[in-house]
Design a protein around this motif. Structure first.
Motif, PDB file in Angstrom:
ATOM      1  N   VAL A  62      62.928  44.586 -14.872  1.00 21.81           N
ATOM      2  CA  VAL A  62      63.163  45.748 -15.727  1.00 21.81           C
ATOM      3  C   VAL A  62      64.546  45.627 -16.350  1.00 21.81           C
ATOM      4  O   VAL A  62      65.520  45.307 -15.652  1.00 21.81           O
ATOM      5  CB  VAL A  62      63.057  47.064 -14.924  1.00 21.81           C
ATOM      6  CG1 VAL A  62      63.422  48.264 -15.793  1.00 21.81           C
ATOM      7  CG2 VAL A  62      61.661  47.228 -14.348  1.00 21.81           C
ATOM      8  N   ALA A  63      64.623  45.870 -17.654  1.00 12.69           N
ATOM      9  CA  ALA A  63      65.911  45.846 -18.356  1.00 12.69           C
ATOM     10  C   ALA A  63      66.294  47.266 -18.742  1.00 12.69           C
ATOM     11  O   ALA A  63      65.436  48.110 -19.019  1.00 12.69           O
ATOM     12  CB  ALA A  63      65.838  44.977 -19.596  1.00 12.69           C
ATOM     13  N   LEU A 100      55.794  48.911 -22.818  1.00 13.35           N
ATOM     14  CA  LEU A 100      56.200  49.605 -21.594  1.00 13.35           C
ATOM     15  C   LEU A 100      57.693  49.905 -21.688  1.00 13.35           C
ATOM     16  O   LEU A 100      58.549  49.229 -21.130  1.00 13.35           O
ATOM     17  CB  LEU A 100      55.885  48.755 -20.370  1.00 13.35           C
ATOM     18  CG  LEU A 100      54.392  48.573 -20.065  1.00 13.35           C
ATOM     19  CD1 LEU A 100      54.205  47.711 -18.823  1.00 13.35           C
ATOM     20  CD2 LEU A 100      53.696  49.918 -19.894  1.00 13.35           C
ATOM     21  N   VAL A 101      57.981  50.971 -22.447  1.00 11.41           N
ATOM     22  CA  VAL A 101      59.346  51.406 -22.705  1.00 11.41           C
ATOM     23  C   VAL A 101      59.451  52.886 -22.374  1.00 11.41           C
ATOM     24  O   VAL A 101      58.618  53.690 -22.815  1.00 11.41           O
ATOM     25  CB  VAL A 101      59.751  51.173 -24.177  1.00 11.41           C
ATOM     26  CG1 VAL A 101      61.137  51.725 -24.448  1.00 11.41           C
ATOM     27  CG2 VAL A 101      59.695  49.693 -24.522  1.00 11.41           C
ATOM     28  N   SER A 102      60.449  53.239 -21.615  1.00  8.86           N
ATOM     29  CA  SER A 102      60.700  54.639 -21.294  1.00  8.86           C
ATOM     30  C   SER A 102      62.015  55.073 -21.933  1.00  8.86           C
ATOM     31  O   SER A 102      63.071  54.516 -21.644  1.00  8.86           O
ATOM     32  CB  SER A 102      60.772  54.829 -19.774  1.00  8.86           C
ATOM     33  OG  SER A 102      61.084  56.179 -19.459  1.00  8.86           O
ATOM     34  N   ARG A 103      61.920  56.038 -22.844  1.00  7.91           N
ATOM     35  CA  ARG A 103      63.110  56.628 -23.448  1.00  7.91           C
ATOM     36  C   ARG A 103      63.600  57.729 -22.506  1.00  7.91           C
ATOM     37  O   ARG A 103      62.828  58.624 -22.152  1.00  7.91           O
ATOM     38  CB  ARG A 103      62.794  57.206 -24.819  1.00  7.91           C
ATOM     39  CG  ARG A 103      62.115  56.198 -25.755  1.00  7.91           C
ATOM     40  CD  ARG A 103      61.888  56.795 -27.116  1.00  7.91           C
ATOM     41  NE  ARG A 103      61.100  55.905 -27.973  1.00  7.91           N
ATOM     42  CZ  ARG A 103      61.052  55.987 -29.309  1.00  7.91           C
ATOM     43  NH1 ARG A 103      61.756  56.923 -29.929  1.00  7.91           N
ATOM     44  NH2 ARG A 103      60.313  55.142 -30.001  1.00  7.91           N
ATOM     45  N   ASP A 128      59.821  59.562 -20.134  1.00  6.92           N
ATOM     46  CA  ASP A 128      58.477  59.501 -20.686  1.00  6.92           C
ATOM     47  C   ASP A 128      57.483  59.120 -19.598  1.00  6.92           C
ATOM     48  O   ASP A 128      57.879  58.637 -18.522  1.00  6.92           O
ATOM     49  CB  ASP A 128      58.422  58.457 -21.801  1.00  6.92           C
ATOM     50  CG  ASP A 128      59.259  58.862 -23.009  1.00  6.92           C
ATOM     51  OD1 ASP A 128      59.476  60.069 -23.203  1.00  6.92           O
ATOM     52  OD2 ASP A 128      59.701  57.963 -23.756  1.00  6.92           O
ATOM     53  N   PRO A 129      56.173  59.287 -19.855  1.00  3.45           N
ATOM     54  CA  PRO A 129      55.175  58.810 -18.891  1.00  3.45           C
ATOM     55  C   PRO A 129      55.335  57.332 -18.540  1.00  3.45           C
ATOM     56  O   PRO A 129      55.057  56.922 -17.410  1.00  3.45           O
ATOM     57  CB  PRO A 129      53.851  59.068 -19.610  1.00  3.45           C
ATOM     58  CG  PRO A 129      54.149  60.242 -20.501  1.00  3.45           C
ATOM     59  CD  PRO A 129      55.552  60.030 -20.962  1.00  3.45           C
ATOM     60  N   ALA A 130      55.829  56.533 -19.491  1.00  3.92           N
ATOM     61  CA  ALA A 130      56.031  55.107 -19.225  1.00  3.92           C
ATOM     62  C   ALA A 130      57.129  54.880 -18.197  1.00  3.92           C
ATOM     63  O   ALA A 130      57.228  53.788 -17.624  1.00  3.92           O
ATOM     64  CB  ALA A 130      56.386  54.372 -20.522  1.00  3.92           C
ATOM     65  N   GLY A 131      57.958  55.911 -17.956  1.00  2.00           N
ATOM     66  CA  GLY A 131      59.030  55.770 -16.974  1.00  2.00           C
ATOM     67  C   GLY A 131      58.518  55.460 -15.585  1.00  2.00           C
ATOM     68  O   GLY A 131      59.203  54.805 -14.792  1.00  2.00           O
ATOM     69  N   LEU A 132      57.306  55.925 -15.266  1.00  5.54           N
ATOM     70  CA  LEU A 132      56.721  55.629 -13.959  1.00  5.54           C
ATOM     71  C   LEU A 132      56.197  54.204 -13.900  1.00  5.54           C
ATOM     72  O   LEU A 132      56.142  53.597 -12.825  1.00  5.54           O
ATOM     73  CB  LEU A 132      55.589  56.614 -13.655  1.00  5.54           C
ATOM     74  CG  LEU A 132      55.928  58.106 -13.790  1.00  5.54           C
ATOM     75  CD1 LEU A 132      54.745  58.953 -13.378  1.00  5.54           C
ATOM     76  CD2 LEU A 132      57.150  58.452 -12.950  1.00  5.54           C
ATOM     77  N   LYS A 133      55.822  53.651 -15.043  1.00  5.04           N
ATOM     78  CA  LYS A 133      55.258  52.305 -15.086  1.00  5.04           C
ATOM     79  C   LYS A 133      56.325  51.216 -15.039  1.00  5.04           C
ATOM     80  O   LYS A 133      56.020  50.063 -14.731  1.00  5.04           O
ATOM     81  CB  LYS A 133      54.412  52.140 -16.356  1.00  5.04           C
ATOM     82  CG  LYS A 133      53.257  53.121 -16.446  1.00  5.04           C
ATOM     83  CD  LYS A 133      52.538  53.016 -17.790  1.00  5.04           C
ATOM     84  CE  LYS A 133      51.447  54.069 -17.911  1.00  5.04           C
ATOM     85  NZ  LYS A 133      50.774  54.042 -19.238  1.00  5.04           N
ATOM     86  N   VAL A 218      62.853  49.097 -19.988  1.00  6.78           N
ATOM     87  CA  VAL A 218      61.718  48.312 -20.500  1.00  6.78           C
ATOM     88  C   VAL A 218      61.250  47.344 -19.428  1.00  6.78           C
ATOM     89  O   VAL A 218      62.049  46.764 -18.696  1.00  6.78           O
ATOM     90  CB  VAL A 218      62.098  47.558 -21.793  1.00  6.78           C
ATOM     91  CG1 VAL A 218      62.634  48.521 -22.834  1.00  6.78           C
ATOM     92  CG2 VAL A 218      63.125  46.472 -21.523  1.00  6.78           C
ATOM     93  N   ARG A 219      59.938  47.177 -19.352  1.00  5.21           N
ATOM     94  CA  ARG A 219      59.350  46.185 -18.457  1.00  5.21           C
ATOM     95  C   ARG A 219      59.314  44.848 -19.183  1.00  5.21           C
ATOM     96  O   ARG A 219      58.823  44.743 -20.299  1.00  5.21           O
ATOM     97  CB  ARG A 219      57.938  46.608 -18.062  1.00  5.21           C
ATOM     98  CG  ARG A 219      57.143  45.593 -17.276  1.00  5.21           C
ATOM     99  CD  ARG A 219      57.627  45.444 -15.864  1.00  5.21           C
ATOM    100  NE  ARG A 219      57.436  46.660 -15.073  1.00  5.21           N
ATOM    101  CZ  ARG A 219      57.768  46.751 -13.797  1.00  5.21           C
ATOM    102  NH1 ARG A 219      58.333  45.722 -13.172  1.00  5.21           N
ATOM    103  NH2 ARG A 219      57.577  47.886 -13.132  1.00  5.21           N
TER     104      ARG A 219
END
Length: 393
Positions: A62-63, A100-103, A128-133, A218-219
């Motif tokens: 994860v970056a 797969l980016v979480s703002r 964001d929902p992507a934050g869990l991914k 970001v993944r």
């Protein structure tokens, strides 16, 4: 067994058997060393626990993206254009065609410690929902996840146990806003368990942040993905962002706080060590003075100066090591596993457990032995070198 060794063993035995006759001076030396070791291990446990919490928070896959030069999330700001450009960058993993980016937003809200009742800053993260991914080890342990677009939050397990008013199902008042606590989460013991999480758009609206976010998580697609992402960032002058792995980011945070703890804790320990050293020297001088007649008798009977010197050093070392054991036992009972919180890099509370390792116990043992050797040297030298006539005065 050589005559010299027999003399050393005999003098050491006499000194140790006579310790109860010098109970208070012996105890003062032991307690001085115990306090030094106790304070030292307390600082080391604090440092070790904080480092372990931050080091467990990062992932190489994860970056994290921040504004160039920001250093921490709280100081960062990324515009809408920067966010859109970065979502199109190479090296970012995708799922169902979506990056797969979480703002994410990170703001500070008011809280209160359970243990002291003092007011503290709590980290509220909008994601964001992507934050869990893009996070590893996340799971809801009680309740459910917050609903997008609502005034609901989920609370980290560490924050729940440390701060007041965060019970599941409760309305939490933070500043001008009320939040409904709908879930409790764990995240592998990471720093995220000190946080409160809510919907990113709701946090942006309530705190008047517009479309700006502070970080992107970001993944990555694989081992070489970070370099591709960094090249993309360097080639576009509109970005001006700092991109690194989460592990690298949290390691830098850990070093800064660790250096602060070390720069405060070690000088305090050193000052206490000097005081303990003075106490140990005085105690050993008193011990030698109380046994002047015994030492003179032994010297008259043919016991050498080496036996007198080593016998006195053995006494000093035993007292110091006994104090060290007391200090280490107290440190383990009080510090090891104790949950505490401190201000982290984002000016908000980070909860972690104090931890002691084998290496730190060895460091405490080294300090105790050093104090014993230094505290006993001058009195032992005096006992061995003084003429018998002076010892009898």
């Amino acid at each position: 067994m050589t005559p010299v060794l027999r003399q050393i063993l005999a003098v050491s035995k006499i000194n140790l058997l006579s310790l109860p006759q010098r109970l208070w001076t012996s105890l003062s030396a032991m307690i001085s060393v115990a306090l030094v070791v106790f304070v030292l291990l307390g600082a080391l446990a604090l440092n070790n626990g904080f480092q372990n919490t931050l080091n467990s928070s990062g992932a190489e896959t994860v970056a994290i993206v921040l504004r160039d030069g920001a250093g921490t999330e709280i100081n960062s700001a990324l515009t809408q254009d920067q966010q859109n450009l970065l979502e199109e960058a190479p090296g970012i993993a995708r799922r169902d065609g979506q990056p797969l980016v979480s703002r994410e937003m990170l703001v500070v809200v008011d809280g209160r410690k359970k243990s002291t009742g003092t007011r503290v800053n709590l980290p509220l993260r909008g994601l964001d929902p992507a934050g869990l991914k893009v996070r590893e080890g996340f799971r809801i342990t009680e309740g459910r996840m917050f609903a997008p677009g609502s005034g609901e939050i989920v609370v980290g397990r560490a924050a729940l146990g440390t701060f007041d008013g965060l019970a599941l199902g409760r309305e939490a008042r933070m500043g001008a806003n009320s939040w409904k606590i709908v879930g409790i989460f764990e995240s592998g013991g990471s720093v995220f368990e000190s946080e409160l999480w809510a919907d990113r758009r709701v946090v942006q609206s309530l705190f008047s942040r517009g479309s700006t976010v502070q970080s992107l998580r970001v993944r990555l697609t694989g081992p070489g993905a970070l370099a591709s992402l960094q090249r993309y960032n360097a080639a576009d002058p509109r970005l001006k962002t700092d991109i690194r792995t989460e592990r690298s980011y949290f390691a830098a945070q850990s070093r800064r706080t660790s250096d602060l703890i070390t720069h405060i804790g070690k000088p305090i320990t050193l000052l206490m060590a000097l005081g303990a050293l003075g106490g140990a020297i005085n105690a050993m001088y008193a011990s030698v003075a109380n046994r002047a007649g015994e030492i003179a008798t032994l010297r008259t009977l043919g016991f050498g100066r080496l036996a007198t010197f080593i016998g006195t050093m053995v006494e000093a070392l035993l007292l110091a090591m006994s104090g060290g054991v007391i200090g280490m036992a107290a440190a383990f009972l009080i510090f090891n596993g104790l949950s505490v919180s401190t201000i982290g890099a984002n000016f908000a509370q980070t909860v972690f457990e104090l931890q002691l390792s084998t290496g730190q116990v060895l460091e405490g043992t080294f300090w105790a032995a050093t104090l014993g050797l230094l505290g006993g040297f001058l009195p032992a030298w005096r006992a061995a070198r003084r003429p018998i006539t002076q010892l009898l005065d």
